[in-house]
Every structure is written in C-alpha cells, then in structure tokens.
Design an enzyme around this catalytic site. Sequence first.
Site, PDB file in Angstrom:
ATOM      1  N   ASN A  72     -15.369   2.563   3.124  1.00  0.00           N
ATOM      2  CA  ASN A  72     -16.295   2.285   2.022  1.00  0.00           C
ATOM      3  C   ASN A  72     -17.376   3.347   1.853  1.00  0.00           C
ATOM      4  OD1 ASN A  72     -16.132  -1.226   2.835  1.00  0.00           O
ATOM      5  ND2 ASN A  72     -14.968  -0.122   1.290  1.00  0.00           N
ATOM      6  N   GLY A 103     -17.664  -3.961  -0.464  1.00  0.00           N
ATOM      7  CA  GLY A 103     -18.135  -2.996   0.521  1.00  0.00           C
ATOM      8  C   GLY A 103     -18.445  -1.652  -0.101  1.00  0.00           C
ATOM      9  N   TRP A 110      -8.537   8.034  -4.679  1.00  0.00           N
ATOM     10  CA  TRP A 110      -7.961   7.420  -3.474  1.00  0.00           C
ATOM     11  C   TRP A 110      -8.515   8.156  -2.269  1.00  0.00           C
ATOM     12  CZ3 TRP A 110      -2.348   8.141  -1.386  1.00  0.00           C
ATOM     13  CH2 TRP A 110      -2.090   7.173  -0.414  1.00  0.00           C
ATOM     14  N   TYR A 145       0.849  -1.191   0.000  1.00  0.00           N
ATOM     15  CA  TYR A 145       0.000   0.000   0.000  1.00  0.00           C
ATOM     16  C   TYR A 145       0.884   1.240   0.000  1.00  0.00           C
ATOM     17  CZ  TYR A 145      -4.473   2.356   0.859  1.00  0.00           C
ATOM     18  OH  TYR A 145      -5.615   3.118   0.738  1.00  0.00           O
ATOM     19  N   ASP A 170     -20.154 -14.042 -12.108  1.00  0.00           N
ATOM     20  CA  ASP A 170     -21.008 -15.229 -12.045  1.00  0.00           C
ATOM     21  C   ASP A 170     -20.523 -16.112 -10.902  1.00  0.00           C
ATOM     22  OD1 ASP A 170     -22.983 -16.971 -12.627  1.00  0.00           O
ATOM     23  OD2 ASP A 170     -22.253 -17.530 -14.613  1.00  0.00           O
ATOM     24  N   GLY A 189      -9.939   0.947  -7.500  1.00  0.00           N
ATOM     25  CA  GLY A 189      -9.401  -0.336  -7.067  1.00  0.00           C
ATOM     26  C   GLY A 189      -8.901  -1.117  -8.264  1.00  0.00           C
ATOM     27  N   ASN A 206     -20.741  -6.128  -5.382  1.00  0.00           N
ATOM     28  CA  ASN A 206     -20.959  -6.814  -4.111  1.00  0.00           C
ATOM     29  C   ASN A 206     -19.915  -6.444  -3.061  1.00  0.00           C
ATOM     30  OD1 ASN A 206     -19.291  -8.453  -6.027  1.00  0.00           O
ATOM     31  ND2 ASN A 206     -18.877  -9.598  -4.157  1.00  0.00           N
ATOM     32  N   MET A 223      -8.767  -5.038  -8.473  1.00  0.00           N
ATOM     33  CA  MET A 223      -8.851  -6.417  -7.999  1.00  0.00           C
ATOM     34  C   MET A 223      -8.224  -7.422  -8.958  1.00  0.00           C
ATOM     35  SD  MET A 223     -12.692  -6.511  -6.414  1.00  0.00           S
ATOM     36  CE  MET A 223     -13.228  -5.317  -5.182  1.00  0.00           C
TER      37      MET A 223
END
Length: 300
Positions: A91, A119, A234, A18, A141, A209, A117, A211
Amino acid sequence: MVAAPINPADINTIQGQYPIKPTLPAVPGYEGVGRIQGVGSKVTSMKPGDLVIPNTGQLGSWRTRLVCKSTDVQTFPDGTPLLFAASLRVNMCTAYRMLSDFENLQPGDCVIQNAANSGAGQAVIQIAAARGIKTINIIRDRPDLEELQSFLLGLGATIVTTEAELRQNEKLVLKDLPKPRLALNAVGGKSCFALLKHLQASGTLVTYGGMSKQPVMVPTSSLIFSDVKVRGYWMSRWHLQNSHSDEASAMVDELCSWAKTGKIKLLRHRLHSIHEFQAAIEGAMKESQTEKQILRLDED
C-alpha cells in the site's frame, strides 16, 4: 518472519485470480518483515539480527521461517516501526509511486480518490499531506460514516465525502480547492464518473484496483474535450522492473523517514496470532474493510 499483512492481492492469488501464478505448492504473502537468523559465508550485505523486508514478490511471507537468497530481501533504516516496515511494500509503495509518477504534483495541488478508507487510500492521504498536497477523498455511505470521516481527517485528508454528498453539495464541499490534477481509482464502474467530473483538463485518471468488478467507465467527452489521460498501475510490475534500483532504495528510505518522525502512521490494523489465521483472512475479505489484517509470526 516476524509479521506479514494480508492484502487483497494475496487473497486473489490464492483464488487463482491474480496475474502472478506461483508454482504449487506455494506460500502466500507479498510483504512482511523478518529477522535474519543466519547468513552464508559470502554474504556481506546483512548479518544475523538484521530486520529485512522482501525484495521480490515470490518470497511467500506467511510463514515463520524461510531460506532465501540474500538478494531476495533488503534491510531498511534503523528505528522504523516494525509493523510499518511489514506493511511497506504494497500500500505505501503504491501510494508513493502513484503520487510521483503520473503528474508533477506540487504543494498546494489537489488529488481526488475513491476507496479512500482502503489501505492504499489511507497511504495516499498521508503521503500527500507530507508533501503539502490536498486530497478529496470519496468513501461509501455507511453506519459509522462520521467516525470514519474523523479518522481520515486525522490522517491529513482535506475533504472526506460520499459520492451522494459530493453530487448534491458540490460547490460547498469543494469550496476553495483547486481542481484535482490526478484522480486515483480503485473501484471502477460508475464511480469513475465522479472522479472525472472534477478532474482538471489534461489531468490523469489512474486505475489501480477494481473493487466493483465493473469496467472502467470514461465518458467520451472527458477524452475529447477535457483531454484526460487514462492509465493503469500495478505495483508488482514496478517492483519487478526496479528491484535493487537507487529509486527503489530512495523510496523506502523516504517512507521510513516519514514513519520515524510521525509524518505518516501505520495503517489502521488488527494484529492476529498465526494461530488465528482463519479469522485474519475472513477479516481481510470483508467489504468496506478499513483495518489491515496482520499476522504475527514470531510466536511459538
């Protein structure tokens, strides 16, 4: 401290991945809620018994007790649900700012997002619904797809779909919805294509983000012919630049007001004793996680 969530930023900080690199030894935890046990003789802004949330990213909330400056914490409106306050800084504030700072969204406007889905995704759905803004929400999915769709629709989502369904039944899925003015990206990679395909001309893609750990992919045609704006966000920077500002106070007050009246709810979560910290961290690191893991810290 009373309670503190576990966020991806906390995990990334522990892993050294981070941008914020605390001086070691350090205590993790960017958000949480605590109860004041005592104050110095010159402190007049709070008193013993007051509940507070961090006002800095360096507090380190994963602990039972701490000593800090009075300016490092802030009170919040009475009657705010305790665990909502604990989960407010990351969040909820991220979603609030992204829906406020990039496009002048009005009731009836539309936003599209991936990782719905997560936060932040759950927060976007609820804050948008509180403002009368429609949301198109893309999720992966999965075996429990129908249950997750039902849950997100219950939070106020307008549409919940997968990339495959959106690609195959675009006109049916998006029937009667205006083209989104804002797209929110927490995945990166090719997932951006679905967002940009439906974003209206001169709209804004905001990445907060990554992911997929893949670069943000933007077709040249989106930049040239659709004139889309591509931005990054950010939340830690915003907190740093706006600490103690009237705007920050107004944001906290409005979010807490919505929580008190039931307009927005606590994110789906799982509560752990501090003694179950390992299970909580493992839960937070699972892929496609829908539940926010929260440590309960005021137990003996």
